[in-house]
Design a protein around this motif. Sequence first.
Motif, PDB file in Angstrom:
ATOM      1  N   ASN A 130     -40.523  49.637  12.454  1.00 51.99           N
ATOM      2  CA  ASN A 130     -39.245  49.580  13.155  1.00 51.99           C
ATOM      3  C   ASN A 130     -38.943  48.126  13.492  1.00 51.99           C
ATOM      4  N   ASN A 131     -37.886  47.617  12.897  1.00 52.57           N
ATOM      5  CA  ASN A 131     -37.549  46.211  13.062  1.00 52.57           C
ATOM      6  C   ASN A 131     -36.041  46.064  12.998  1.00 52.57           C
ATOM      7  N   ALA A 140     -35.153  52.573  16.398  1.00 53.21           N
ATOM      8  CA  ALA A 140     -36.544  53.019  16.268  1.00 53.21           C
ATOM      9  C   ALA A 140     -36.663  54.523  16.474  1.00 53.21           C
ATOM     10  N   THR A 189     -37.851  56.953  13.390  1.00 53.17           N
ATOM     11  CA  THR A 189     -39.078  57.726  13.607  1.00 53.17           C
ATOM     12  C   THR A 189     -38.792  59.216  13.511  1.00 53.17           C
ATOM     13  N   THR A 217     -43.669  48.971  15.744  1.00 46.52           N
ATOM     14  CA  THR A 217     -42.386  48.446  16.194  1.00 46.52           C
ATOM     15  C   THR A 217     -42.527  46.956  16.477  1.00 46.52           C
ATOM     16  N   SER A 253     -41.279  43.900  18.373  1.00 48.00           N
ATOM     17  CA  SER A 253     -40.558  43.684  19.619  1.00 48.00           C
ATOM     18  C   SER A 253     -40.482  42.190  19.913  1.00 48.00           C
ATOM     19  N   ALA A 271     -37.943  50.422  24.732  1.00 43.79           N
ATOM     20  CA  ALA A 271     -38.584  50.753  23.455  1.00 43.79           C
ATOM     21  C   ALA A 271     -40.102  50.754  23.581  1.00 43.79           C
ATOM     22  N   THR A 288     -47.036  48.407  19.015  1.00 42.72           N
ATOM     23  CA  THR A 288     -45.941  47.450  19.130  1.00 42.72           C
ATOM     24  C   THR A 288     -46.483  46.035  18.958  1.00 42.72           C
TER      25      THR A 288
END
Length: 262
Positions: free
Chosen positions: A90-91, A119, A123, A140, A142, A163, A183
């Motif tokens: 997740n970016n 995200a 997901t 993820t 962050s 998040a 993360t």
Amino acid sequence: MDLGLKGRVALVLGGSQGIGRAAALGFAREGASVALCGRDPDRLEAARTALEATGAPVLAVRADVGDPADVERLVGETVAAFGTIHVLVNNAAGPRPGRFDTLDGADWEAAFRLTLMSAVNATNAALSHMRRQGWGRIVTISSYSVKQPIGELMLSNSLRLGALGWAKTMATQLAAEGILVNTVCPGWTATDRMTQVVGARAAAQGQSSDEAAAGIAAGIPLGRFARPEEIADLVVFLGSDRASYITGTAIPVDGGIVQAAL
């Protein structure tokens, strides 16, 4: 070290530039099939070409991670091309810089969709495939701002903490199913995003961008900005078999700038 990624499928959101591109390239070099997305067609094509040069199977999809329909389509095209998803990164681009009194409701809504809901939506779309195979990695990307807020990044400081709370809770709920959630919290990294933030700081302080950048680097114990590949190396490791007992973490890769002991 063999990371056990040969034959795996990695989907990297925002993989056409910066840390996302470096992570996508890292997975490709480890033998994974890689799907990536981006909004700029030229950057997306350049990233696809670079990944294909490794010999890995590559799928490049033009998509906006802030758009739930685009995210759903991206996951569907990835599964259609490669059969499943083992690793989800997740970016997303960071929300715009600004102090509280420079932001309006639209800024907060856009940051919420981009920083948290991208995200959540990705997901949600990928999770059934990970559950079916009893194996998954959700990473993820962050910012170190979740550990030590950055003055001019009100939106990032706020929404990235949301998040992080989501990821920690997901890690607890999914661990028994063999799905690990972590993360990565980059520090100042040489990307277009850093240029944007440095520019905002320079304007606020009445400095040139070079002066602002030098001031930031002086506050980093390693004395320099990170290369995207230095962040991506951790992302790829957390997406691998080797990270089999790591879940629920938030790991800074920040050159030592976070001063907290934990």
